[in-house]
Design an enzyme around this catalytic site. Structure first.
Site, PDB file in Angstrom:
ATOM      1  N   CYS A 187       0.885  -1.424  -0.062  1.00  0.00           N
ATOM      2  CA  CYS A 187      -0.324  -0.091   0.193  1.00  0.00           C
ATOM      3  C   CYS A 187       0.694   1.200   0.146  1.00  0.00           C
ATOM      4  O   CYS A 187       1.959   1.323   0.640  1.00  0.00           O
ATOM      5  CB  CYS A 187      -0.979   0.129   1.192  1.00  0.00           C
ATOM      6  SG  CYS A 187      -1.938  -1.473   1.292  1.00  0.00           S
TER       7      CYS A 187
ATOM      8  N   ARG B 252       5.418   0.422  -6.068  1.00  0.00           N
ATOM      9  CA  ARG B 252       5.448  -0.227  -4.832  1.00  0.00           C
ATOM     10  C   ARG B 252       4.394  -1.524  -4.941  1.00  0.00           C
ATOM     11  O   ARG B 252       4.588  -2.455  -4.413  1.00  0.00           O
ATOM     12  CB  ARG B 252       4.811   0.427  -3.508  1.00  0.00           C
ATOM     13  CG  ARG B 252       5.611   1.537  -3.028  1.00  0.00           C
ATOM     14  CD  ARG B 252       4.932   2.440  -2.137  1.00  0.00           C
ATOM     15  NE  ARG B 252       4.443   2.128  -0.925  1.00  0.00           N
ATOM     16  CZ  ARG B 252       5.522   1.878   0.225  1.00  0.00           C
ATOM     17  NH1 ARG B 252       6.635   2.621   0.113  1.00  0.00           N
ATOM     18  NH2 ARG B 252       5.148   1.416   1.281  1.00  0.00           N
TER      19      ARG B 252
ATOM     20  N   TRP C  69      -2.872  -2.771  -1.596  1.00  0.00           N
ATOM     21  CA  TRP C  69      -2.283  -4.009  -2.155  1.00  0.00           C
ATOM     22  C   TRP C  69      -2.962  -4.890  -1.157  1.00  0.00           C
ATOM     23  O   TRP C  69      -2.735  -4.913  -0.026  1.00  0.00           O
ATOM     24  CB  TRP C  69      -0.786  -4.054  -1.990  1.00  0.00           C
ATOM     25  CG  TRP C  69      -0.035  -5.327  -2.280  1.00  0.00           C
ATOM     26  CD1 TRP C  69       0.456  -5.607  -3.743  1.00  0.00           C
ATOM     27  CD2 TRP C  69       0.281  -6.336  -1.549  1.00  0.00           C
ATOM     28  NE1 TRP C  69       0.985  -6.766  -3.905  1.00  0.00           N
ATOM     29  CE2 TRP C  69       0.818  -7.299  -2.491  1.00  0.00           C
ATOM     30  CE3 TRP C  69       0.102  -6.920  -0.342  1.00  0.00           C
ATOM     31  CZ2 TRP C  69       1.446  -8.615  -2.239  1.00  0.00           C
ATOM     32  CZ3 TRP C  69       0.710  -8.143   0.174  1.00  0.00           C
ATOM     33  CH2 TRP C  69       1.335  -8.892  -0.555  1.00  0.00           C
TER      34      TRP C  69
ATOM     35  N   ASN D  58      -2.112   1.390   5.772  1.00  0.00           N
ATOM     36  CA  ASN D  58      -1.182   0.431   5.176  1.00  0.00           C
ATOM     37  C   ASN D  58      -0.660  -0.272   6.363  1.00  0.00           C
ATOM     38  O   ASN D  58      -0.187   0.015   7.554  1.00  0.00           O
ATOM     39  CB  ASN D  58       0.185   1.369   4.643  1.00  0.00           C
ATOM     40  CG  ASN D  58       1.215   0.443   4.479  1.00  0.00           C
ATOM     41  OD1 ASN D  58       1.096  -0.807   4.199  1.00  0.00           O
ATOM     42  ND2 ASN D  58       2.357   0.887   4.105  1.00  0.00           N
ATOM     43  N   GLY D  59      -0.678  -1.537   6.193  1.00  0.00           N
ATOM     44  CA  GLY D  59      -0.348  -2.486   7.331  1.00  0.00           C
ATOM     45  C   GLY D  59      -1.555  -3.809   7.538  1.00  0.00           C
ATOM     46  O   GLY D  59      -2.539  -3.648   6.739  1.00  0.00           O
TER      47      GLY D  59
ATOM     48  N   GLU E 150      19.287 -15.960  -7.700  1.00  0.00           N
ATOM     49  CA  GLU E 150      18.808 -14.641  -8.129  1.00  0.00           C
ATOM     50  C   GLU E 150      18.352 -14.643  -9.606  1.00  0.00           C
ATOM     51  O   GLU E 150      17.484 -14.036  -9.915  1.00  0.00           O
ATOM     52  CB  GLU E 150      19.998 -13.816  -7.864  1.00  0.00           C
ATOM     53  CG  GLU E 150      19.750 -12.399  -8.342  1.00  0.00           C
ATOM     54  CD  GLU E 150      18.614 -11.616  -7.653  1.00  0.00           C
ATOM     55  OE1 GLU E 150      17.894 -12.183  -6.543  1.00  0.00           O
ATOM     56  OE2 GLU E 150      18.278 -10.356  -7.816  1.00  0.00           O
TER      57      GLU E 150
ATOM     58  N   LYS F  45      14.594 -13.734 -10.665  1.00  0.00           N
ATOM     59  CA  LYS F  45      14.295 -12.605 -11.330  1.00  0.00           C
ATOM     60  C   LYS F  45      13.358 -12.888 -12.609  1.00  0.00           C
ATOM     61  O   LYS F  45      12.412 -12.166 -12.971  1.00  0.00           O
ATOM     62  CB  LYS F  45      15.592 -12.046 -12.103  1.00  0.00           C
ATOM     63  CG  LYS F  45      16.301 -10.569 -11.846  1.00  0.00           C
ATOM     64  CD  LYS F  45      16.119  -9.814 -10.868  1.00  0.00           C
ATOM     65  CE  LYS F  45      15.336  -9.818  -9.783  1.00  0.00           C
ATOM     66  NZ  LYS F  45      15.947  -9.463  -8.518  1.00  0.00           N
TER      67      LYS F  45
ATOM     68  N   GLU G 148       9.742 -13.360 -11.406  1.00  0.00           N
ATOM     69  CA  GLU G 148       8.973 -12.124 -11.131  1.00  0.00           C
ATOM     70  C   GLU G 148       8.629 -11.448 -12.276  1.00  0.00           C
ATOM     71  O   GLU G 148       7.551 -10.850 -12.424  1.00  0.00           O
ATOM     72  CB  GLU G 148      10.150 -11.252 -10.448  1.00  0.00           C
ATOM     73  CG  GLU G 148      10.444 -11.545  -9.015  1.00  0.00           C
ATOM     74  CD  GLU G 148      11.427 -10.507  -8.302  1.00  0.00           C
ATOM     75  OE1 GLU G 148      12.482 -10.181  -8.789  1.00  0.00           O
ATOM     76  OE2 GLU G 148      10.682  -9.972  -7.345  1.00  0.00           O
TER      77      GLU G 148
ATOM     78  N   HIS H  23      20.694 -34.949  -8.598  1.00  0.00           N
ATOM     79  CA  HIS H  23      20.038 -35.529  -7.578  1.00  0.00           C
ATOM     80  C   HIS H  23      18.372 -35.242  -7.515  1.00  0.00           C
ATOM     81  O   HIS H  23      17.876 -35.313  -6.599  1.00  0.00           O
ATOM     82  CB  HIS H  23      20.589 -34.989  -6.065  1.00  0.00           C
ATOM     83  CG  HIS H  23      21.916 -35.253  -5.786  1.00  0.00           C
ATOM     84  ND1 HIS H  23      22.368 -36.626  -5.472  1.00  0.00           N
ATOM     85  CD2 HIS H  23      22.970 -34.599  -5.913  1.00  0.00           C
ATOM     86  CE1 HIS H  23      23.783 -36.345  -5.276  1.00  0.00           C
ATOM     87  NE2 HIS H  23      24.223 -35.369  -5.686  1.00  0.00           N
TER      88      HIS H  23
ATOM     89  N   LYS I  13       6.733  -3.794  -4.122  1.00  0.00           N
ATOM     90  CA  LYS I  13       8.113  -3.415  -3.951  1.00  0.00           C
ATOM     91  C   LYS I  13       8.708  -3.391  -2.401  1.00  0.00           C
ATOM     92  O   LYS I  13       9.765  -4.010  -2.329  1.00  0.00           O
ATOM     93  CB  LYS I  13       8.425  -1.832  -4.426  1.00  0.00           C
ATOM     94  CG  LYS I  13       9.835  -1.498  -4.363  1.00  0.00           C
ATOM     95  CD  LYS I  13      10.819  -2.248  -5.316  1.00  0.00           C
ATOM     96  CE  LYS I  13      12.000  -1.987  -5.445  1.00  0.00           C
ATOM     97  NZ  LYS I  13      12.980  -2.834  -5.795  1.00  0.00           N
TER      98      LYS I  13
HETATM   99  O1  M6R Z   1      13.209  -4.431   0.449  1.00  0.00           O
HETATM  100  P1  M6R Z   1      14.128  -5.752   0.898  1.00  0.00           P
HETATM  101  O2  M6R Z   1      15.371  -5.850   0.315  1.00  0.00           O
HETATM  102  O3  M6R Z   1      14.072  -6.082   2.240  1.00  0.00           O
HETATM  103  O4  M6R Z   1      12.907  -6.532   0.077  1.00  0.00           O
HETATM  104  C1  M6R Z   1      13.392  -8.170   0.072  1.00  0.00           C
HETATM  105  C2  M6R Z   1      12.300  -8.930  -0.860  1.00  0.00           C
HETATM  106  O5  M6R Z   1      11.063  -8.336  -0.896  1.00  0.00           O
HETATM  107  C3  M6R Z   1      12.941  -8.168  -2.266  1.00  0.00           C
HETATM  108  O6  M6R Z   1      14.101  -8.630  -2.590  1.00  0.00           O
HETATM  109  C4  M6R Z   1      12.162  -9.016  -3.613  1.00  0.00           C
HETATM  110  O7  M6R Z   1      12.530 -10.325  -3.442  1.00  0.00           O
HETATM  111  C5  M6R Z   1      12.242  -8.349  -4.764  1.00  0.00           C
HETATM  112  N1  M6R Z   1      10.967  -8.313  -5.511  1.00  0.00           N
HETATM  113  C6  M6R Z   1      13.449  -8.946  -5.842  1.00  0.00           C
HETATM  114  O8  M6R Z   1      13.405  -8.371  -6.873  1.00  0.00           O
END
Ligand code: M6R
Length: 592
Positions: free
Chosen positions: A2, A27, A74, A100-101, A465, A469, A472, A488, A587
């Site tokens: 949010c 976000r 969100w 937010n929360g 990673e 990526k 996502e 394995h 975000k």
């Molecule tokens: O703001 P942060 O680094 O604590 O966020 C952690 C994860 O939410 C963040 O890295 C998320 O996995 C990203 N979308 C990765 O691209």
């Protein structure tokens, strides 16, 4: 997650709030809404979908007002819909609130209010809290602020709320606990927002609220930093910024000529760090991957045992923490709720918290005893790119500094690694100079339904990673594995349709990884390799290859991740996905 924006002052409030909501779009959200007060009349407009859809829906309506609160939602409680969008109205129609929360004990309060005859138009916890406030105000004949204070004493959870009363167009009441809020101070006007991006074009003076005593601090952020600057997407801009962001991160710290590393946060706590019997690293997502790289570095260079923990698991499995234990917290946003609560409980148990954070002044930065900022600048694209390389740069400097102080590294190796680290910005620039090969690989594989990412040693976290990526921003299923572990289980997936990305730069595992590549080729898998420039072996056995300059294996992740970021970016854009705001993602994940 949010996003919240509020304005009160002498200007037209709605356009300021609308622009601010657009700035917070990165976000991640699913619906949006605003509330204004006009001549004692409280108006709420809200809609499922993008901010622009709300904007279109209110065209022609009289939106003149000098007070406005706005929200991007969100979904947590209740599906994304017009009725669940914020702001919500109280049963008496006089109060509007956004939030937010998460209110964890909302169900019990809702039951009590229902018993008293209250009704609810939405499924949200927010509407429950708002009616709870109304109920207290009506029963106690208290001011709105007093009613809010009383209500919040009963609330379990994290929140940032903005609350307005139709009878008081001169006031926005804000409250926060565990969720971010920035308050900007102008001349006879105030701006409120979840982060500084909606505020910086109006004022750089913001209210700091550490230790309950408000004080004014200056924002160190420029408007250009949060705009696209000619790139089609923030993500691409942020990938291309990396030579500069890594340079900025090293600047003034990695004193190449003097072969010295200066980091006040580390220097001031060098005893605690180097004498630790173990180091725990706590993070989520991409930041957790940076933690894995740090584990390899700190164990190799400093000979201190390291455990890397998912923050969400760490907090709730009742971990053994001793006073003096060192925890390195890694976070881009500094607001990730899972990480924050994990740190709060570890801090209570006496752990020393070192924060590696990008967002200056964020909750995790404030909670840490010491730390080092990554200085990557605002990261707007949901997929973390430049923040990740900033984290790696900081963690490498930390590991080197600690190793030097501990005497666990030879002068020669230290010097070599300092030189290698200093060369990173230039080498990243070289990778970015020509992306045509990566674009053509993306074009070739954009129709794949699954990918496997494999790597060993320092490149194993980079395989994870790369897979994250891809998931996502392309919605393609991808898994990352240690290359040798592939036999394995995951090898059962391999056929002529499976692209397998090997992160196979020249390091101590290189020959073994070459064998793993042969195992994949023997089963007709499609091999895409990230290889060291000059490698003549991998081109003979890979279907496609992406080269990175030669560098020591400790530093290699800073280079080998770059082609993987680009690969995901191009596959995502070829598939027509909004890579800056992929579906369902936020975000800054400010709920547990
Ligand atoms: O703001 P942060 O680094 O604590 O966020 C952690 C994860 O939410 C963040 O890295 C998320 O996995 C990203 N979308 C990765 O691209």
């Amino acid at each position: 997650m949010c996003g919240i924006v509020g304005y009160i002052g002498h200007r037209e409030a709605y356009p300021i709030v609308l622009k601010g909501l657009k700035r917070l779009e990165y976000r991640g959200y699913d619906s949006t809404g605003v509330a204004i007060i006009q001549d004692g009349d409280l108006q709420v407009h809200k809609k499922k979908g993008k901010v622009v859809e709300l904007e279109e829906a209110v065209v022609g309506k009289n939106m003149h007002s000098t007070i406005c609160i706005g929200h991007t939602r969100w979904a947590t409680h209740g599906e994304p819909s017009d009725r669940n969008a914020h702001p919500h109205l109280s049963n008496n129609g006089r109060l509007a609130m956004l939030h937010n929360g998460i209110i964890e004990n909302y169900a019990q309060i809702k039951q009590e209010l229902t018993n008293k005859g209250y009704t609810f138009k939405s499924d949200t916890d927010t509407e429950v809290l708002l009616n709870f406030i109304q109920d207290i105000q009506d029963n106690n004949k208290s001011t709105l602020e007093e009613a809010l204070r009383i209500a919040l004493k009963r609330i379990v959870g994290a929140y940032c709320i903005l609350l307005i009363d139709q009878d008081d167009p001169e006031t926005i009441i804000a409250a926060r606990k565990g969720s971010p809020l920035v308050i900007g101070i102008g001349k006879g006007e105030h701006f409120l927002a979840s982060d500084a991006s909606p505020i910086i074009e109006y004022t750089k003076e913001v209210l700091g609220n550490e230790k309950q005593t408000p004080f004014i601090q200056k924002l160190d952020m420029e408007l250009a930093a949060i705009e696209k600057g000619g790139y089609e997407h923030f993500m691409l801009k942020e990938i291309f910024e990396q030579p500069d962001t890594i340079f900025d991160c090293l600047r003034g710290r990695l004193l190449h000529e003097q072969q010295q590393i200066v980091m006040a946060g580390v220097d001031n706590h060098i005893e605690a760090l180097t004498k630790a019997s173990r180091i725990l690293i706590v993070a989520c997502g991409t930041s957790w991957h940076a933690g894995l790289v740090a584990e390899y570095m700190i164990e190799e260079l400093c000979r201190i045992p390291v455990e890397v923990e998912y923050a969400s698991e760490f907090r709730y499995r009742n971990p053994v923490i001793h006073a003096g234990d060192v925890i390195i917290a890694i976070s881009q946003s500094g607001e990730t709720a899972d990480t924050l609560v994990a740190l709060e409980s570890a801090k209570e148990k006496g752990a020393f918290i070192f924060g590696v954070v990008n967002a200056v002044g964020s909750s995790i930065a404030r909670l840490s005893h010491a730390g080092a900022y990554t200085h990557a600048g605002p990261e707007i694209g949901v997929a973390s790119t430049k923040a990740f390389t900033g984290q790696l740069a900081v963690l490498t400097m930390m590991a080197l500094k600690m190793a030097k102080a501990k005497g666990s590294i030879s002068d020669e190796r230290y010097s070599h690694l300092v030189n290698e680290l200093a060369s990173v910005p230039k080498k990243v620039k070289e990778i970015l100079a020509d992306t045509s090969k990566i674009e053509s690989i993306a074009q070739q594989y954009k129709g794949a339904s699954d990918f496997l990412y494999l790597g060993r040693g320092y490149n194993f976290p980079i395989a994870l990673e790369g897979a994250l990526k891809l998931k996502e921003i392309t919605y393609i299923h991808a898994e990352g594995y240690p290359a040798a572990e592939m036999k394995h289980g995951p090898i059962a997936l391999v056929d002529e349709n499976l692209p397998v990305v090997f992160v196979a730069t020249k390091d101590m595992y290189y020959d073994k990884v070459v064998s793993n590549i042969q195992e994949i080729k023997a089963r007709k898998g499609q091999v895409i390799a990230v290889a060291t420039l000059g490698d003549t072996v991998l081109p003979t056995m890979s279907d496609n290859i992406m080269f990175v300059p030669d560098i020591d294996e400790v530093i290699a992740p800073l280079l080998s991740v770059i082609p993987l970021q680009l690969l995901s970016y191009y596959v995502g854009t070829y598939k027509g996905i909004d890579v800056d705001k992929p579906r369902n993602l936020a975000k800054s994940v400010t709920v547990e």
